[in-house]
Design an enzyme around this catalytic site. Structure first.
Site, short mmCIF file in Angstrom:
data_model
loop_
_atom_site.label_atom_id
_atom_site.label_comp_id
_atom_site.label_asym_id
_atom_site.label_seq_id
_atom_site.Cartn_x
_atom_site.Cartn_y
_atom_site.Cartn_z
N GLU A 166 0.80 -1.23 0.00
CA GLU A 166 0.00 0.00 0.00
C GLU A 166 0.84 1.29 0.00
O GLU A 166 0.84 2.05 0.98
CB GLU A 166 -0.93 0.00 1.22
CG GLU A 166 -1.91 -1.15 1.23
CD GLU A 166 -2.87 -1.10 2.43
OE1 GLU A 166 -2.62 -0.34 3.38
OE2 GLU A 166 -3.87 -1.83 2.40
N GLU A 355 -5.77 -8.39 0.76
CA GLU A 355 -6.29 -8.05 2.09
C GLU A 355 -7.76 -7.69 1.98
O GLU A 355 -8.16 -6.94 1.07
CB GLU A 355 -5.59 -6.82 2.70
CG GLU A 355 -4.21 -7.06 3.23
CD GLU A 355 -3.62 -5.82 3.91
OE1 GLU A 355 -4.38 -4.93 4.35
OE2 GLU A 355 -2.38 -5.76 3.97
#
Ligand code: IFM
Length: 444
Positions: A166, A355
């Site tokens: 991320e 995720e």
């Protein structure tokens, strides 16, 4: 919905990260990370909590890998703590640090679990931050040294690699808003950090591909579906700008599309950090792209917000039917919309949801954790993943965030995401109903 609906090759897993779980913050020669330093700064973490022990994964990794097996989960994603392997970021490696990851990898393989390794999940060595961290272009050669070493030692057994976790979050929260480590603010930190993170993906991706035989190289992106607060032109335009920043800023240069400056003019300032060769160095043909989705964002025009002229309308203000302990709206179609959005890009061989999960306040009663909301969240999100798959979209795997409750960054320990409950005083584990549900789902 049963596992077979997703087809025989769909990858099922669970994800975690070093800093959030390992503890042992200075054990066996580990150097401090930016998060070790940041958690000691007053007012930065809820309840002044820290991750010195966290889930004790460093010492109890065998027990937690056994949980992965007991839950029938075939793939375990975890990250390497860079300062465990290079206490000063570069230079002399710490063999004891590397050896820990050798044991974790072997522990997975012995249990029949495939390890998926993220090289950078936010815990930069503090020694490198003192030289500017991600704002310093030398980060590319520092990371090359670290990644080259780790990949050459583990790449005989680890075949699934991810470069970054991320980048939008660690550069945005860490180098613009200052709410994550290293706590820096403003565009003069954010733009160079963002550009170097974008370059790192290609540079390290190429390195992994050259080192690892029969490997698959990926990287992961946070993403939220963006909905305008109204159908008024100004809110629709604000949503387009927010989408460029939140969802497109990092994937598009990797795909050779450049930064989305046409839709967010302020990004043109990144040019200042571009060097002649960068345009060619940014793209890389990853084998898979990890997408990480938890919710949607509703965006309104806001002329007073610098650069973006847009603001996110908090879920609590929108009076949505369900909200998580992070304050995020429960909105399952978001994951479908994100799979659809990323599937529409050319040249992504496969998407994996690396995720997805939810934090809720759990209670332990008679040795059980009846987390009906989390279980329902997972079922509803998986149903959307299945819908995407049945629509022919490019999704090939799904990983729950996360195995055990852990240290949720600035939120500390109150935001529990785990399939397995952790008592942080005793380190005792209790599988939650959501974990039992995933186990049954995966056992067929
Ligand atoms: O805990 C984090 C993880 O480290 C990165 N993705 C989002 C999770 C939940 O906030």
């Amino acid at each position: 919905m049963v596992k077979e609906d997703f087809g025989p090759h769909f990858e099922w897993g669970v994800s975690s990260a070093a800093f959030q779980t390992e503890g042992a913050w200075d054990a066996d020669g580990k150097g401090p990370s930016i998060w070790d330093v940041f958690t000691n700064r007053k007012g930065k973490i809820k309840g002044a909590q820290h991750a010195c022990t966290a889930c004790n994964f460093y010492y109890g990794y065998q027990q937690d890998i056994a949980w992965v097996r007991k839950l029938n989960i075939p793939n375990f994603r975890f990250s390497i703590a860079w300062p465990r392997v290079f206490p000063k970021g570069v230079g002399k490696p710490n063999l004891k640090g590397l050896d820990f990851y050798n044991r974790v990898v072997d522990g997975c393989l012995e249990q029949g679990i495939t390890p998926w390794v993220t090289l950078y999940h936010w815990d930069l060595p503090q020694a490198l931050q003192e030289k500017g961290g991600w704002t310093n272009r030398d980060i590319l050669s520092w990371m090359e040294e670290y990644a080259g070493y780790v990949v050459s030692r583990l790449g005989d057994r680890v075949k699934r690699w991810m470069v970054l976790n991320e980048p939008a979050v660690f550069t945005g929260a860490g180098y613009f808003f200052g709410v994550h480590a290293p706590g820096l603010t403003g565009v003069r930190n954010f733009f160079p950090a963002a550009h170097h993170a974008a370059l790192a993906m290609g540079r390290i991706g190429r390195l992994i591909r050259s080192e690892v035989q029969n490997g698959e190289v990926g990287t992961t992106f946070s993403c939220s579906s963006i909905h305008p607060a109204s159908s008024r032109r100004r809110d629709v335009d604000a949503a387009i700008r927010a989408d460029a920043l939140i969802n497109r800023l990092f994937i598009e240069p990797v795909l050779g599309l450049g930064y989305p400056t046409a839709d967010l003019k302020a990004l043109a300032a990144i040019e200042k950090y571009m060097q002649a060769e960068d345009e060619k160095a940014l793209p890389f043909d990853f084998d898979f792209i990890g997408i990480q989705n938890y919710t949607r964002e509703v965006v309104a025009s806001s002329p007073f917000v610098p650069y973006l002229q847009a603001r996110l309308v908090p879920a609590i203000k929108r009076k949505v039917p369900a909200i998580t302990a992070m304050g995020w709206e429960v909105f399952p179609p978001a994951i479908y919309e994100m799979i659809k959005k990323f599937s529409s890009y050319p040249n992504i061989p496969k998407l994996i949801v690396t995720e997805n999960g939810a934090a809720f306040a759990d209670t332990v009663l008679d040795g059980q954790v009846k987390d009906a909301e989390r279980k329902q969240y997972l079922i509803d999100h998986l149903a959307q993943v299945l819908r995407a798959k049945q629509d022919g979209l490019n999704v090939h795997g799904y990983f729950v965030w996360t195995l055990t409750d852990n240290f949720e960054w600035a939120e500390g320990y109150h935001a529990r995401f785990g399939l397995v409950h952790v008592d942080f005083d005793t380190q005792q584990r209790i599988v939650k109903d959501s974990g039992k549900w995933y186990r049954t789902f995966l056992s067929r």
